[in-house]
Write an enzyme that holds these catalytic residues in place. Structure first.
Site, PDB file in Angstrom:
ATOM      1  CE1 TYR A 206     -36.762  40.082   4.759  1.00  0.00           C
ATOM      2  CE2 TYR A 206     -38.747  39.781   6.094  1.00  0.00           C
ATOM      3  CZ  TYR A 206     -37.978  39.455   4.984  1.00  0.00           C
ATOM      4  OH  TYR A 206     -38.436  38.524   4.112  1.00  0.00           O
ATOM      5  CG  HIS A 254     -36.475  43.884   1.051  1.00  0.00           C
ATOM      6  ND1 HIS A 254     -36.417  43.256   2.256  1.00  0.00           N
ATOM      7  CD2 HIS A 254     -36.246  42.936   0.116  1.00  0.00           C
ATOM      8  CE1 HIS A 254     -36.164  41.966   2.054  1.00  0.00           C
ATOM      9  NE2 HIS A 254     -36.062  41.750   0.768  1.00  0.00           N
TER      10      HIS A 254
END
Ligand SMILES: *[C@@H]1O[C@H](CO)[C@@H](O)[C@H](O)[C@H]1NC(C)=O
Ligand SMILES: *[C@@H]1O[C@H](CO)[C@@H](O)[C@H](O)[C@H]1NC(C)=O
Ligand SMILES: *[C@@H]1O[C@H](CO)[C@@H](O)[C@H](O)[C@H]1NC(C)=O
Length: 278
Positions: A206, A254
């Site tokens: 995400y 990430h």
């Protein structure tokens, strides 16, 4: 899960967006119809940009926003939690009894210039994007934009702004914070999904809080300047105000390189001004 937790706890990414706006008298405006009163307004012309940017996506949840079960399932998958949709809705209803049921967002207008700065650069109003693990005490005029990653984040919010959060898990460090309840907004899981799908093309687990804040700024502001972002040449995402303790985490869950490239591209396209922190 282990790695994700570690990444989250290690990358205590506290991001602030300082937003200021100045009203301009209409006589200061050029003759043509401009969407904002800044020197440059965010233009919606470039195909690369328009493939990603969707201004219809609601950045914040409101009490009567109907999150679809599909979007809820995506969001729930971030932490692989088992919360039922109904339970989640009830929790949200409680949250909106405490915070404003419909978040106020300054709309674009030809007679104002909404400028945003990322990072701790002084300006009139500061918006701080946080989640429980990255939370800090806020002043009375600071907007708390909560990036929710799991249901307990809402339970934490309800308690942390009142008597204090007592439940497990123990990695929620800040059990009580000061913040103005009237200035709390919840970032819409649909917005998080949009950033992940459209901007990051589904790379990584995400988006980072920083990248989320950056796209948020593009939605809320006519003019965006970005400070202190990105990984160094070794790929470490230190923050300019601290050394990253666990170097092995690098960018955690990430997609740091992708995010960095997108910021550079946005700079090239003059959608924002990018000042590296390194
Ligand atoms: C933009 O967002 C809206 C609201 O989420 C959605 O209905 C629409 O399909 C999106 N448009 C594109 C081109 O993805
Ligand atoms: C959400 O759904 C309810 C019932 O299905 C409906 O009454 C309401 O108008 C919807 N809200 C929005 C903002 O679409
Ligand atoms: C980045 O991380 C590597 C280990 O992964 C470390 O050797 C290097 O010193 C770090 N660089 C900075 C500038 O902290």
């Amino acid at each position: 899960m282990k790695i994700k937790e570690r990444a989250i706890v290690s990358l205590l990414c506290a991001v602030t967006i300082c937003v200021s706006w100045s009203g301009f008298m209409s006589r200061n405006l050029p003759q043509d119809q401009r969407p904002c009163a800044c020197e440059r307004c965010l233009s919606e012309d470039d195909p690369w940009f328009m493939k990603r940017f969707n201004k219809s996506v609601e950045p914040f949840l409101s009490a009567n926003y109907n999150l679809s079960e599909d979007d809820f399932s995506w969001w729930k998958g971030l932490w692989g939690e088992k919360t039922k949709f109904g339970t989640f809705r009830k929790l949200l209803d409680k949250v909106f009894l405490m915070i404003p049921p419909s978040p106020h967002v300054l709309e674009p207008s030809p007679d104002r210039c909404r400028t945003c700065f990322e990072a701790d650069v002084g300006a009139r109003t500061t918006h701080r994007v946080m989640y429980p693990e990255s939370s800090v005490d806020l002043g009375d005029s600071t907007h708390f934009l909560m990036a929710p990653f799991k249901s307990i984040d809402f339970e934490w919010l309800l308690d942390a702004l009142n008597t204090g959060y007592n439940a497990t898990p123990e990695w929620i460090v800040n059990r009580k914070i000061t913040a103005n309840k009237d200035l709390v907004k919840i970032i819409n899981p649909v917005f998080m999904r949009y950033v992940h799908d459209m901007w990051l093309e589904k790379e990584g687990y995400y988006p980072s809080t920083g990248f989320l804040a950056l796209v948020l700024a593009l939605h809320m502001c006519d003019e965006v300047s970005v400070f202190g972002y990105g990984a160094d040449s070794d790929g470490n995402w230190s923050h300019y105000w601290e050394e990253l303790v666990d170097k092995m985490v690098k960018t955690g869950g990430h997609p740091g390189n992708t995010e960095y490239e997108i910021i550079q591209k946005l700079h090239e396209l003059q959608k924002l001004k990018f000042y590296t922190g390194f």
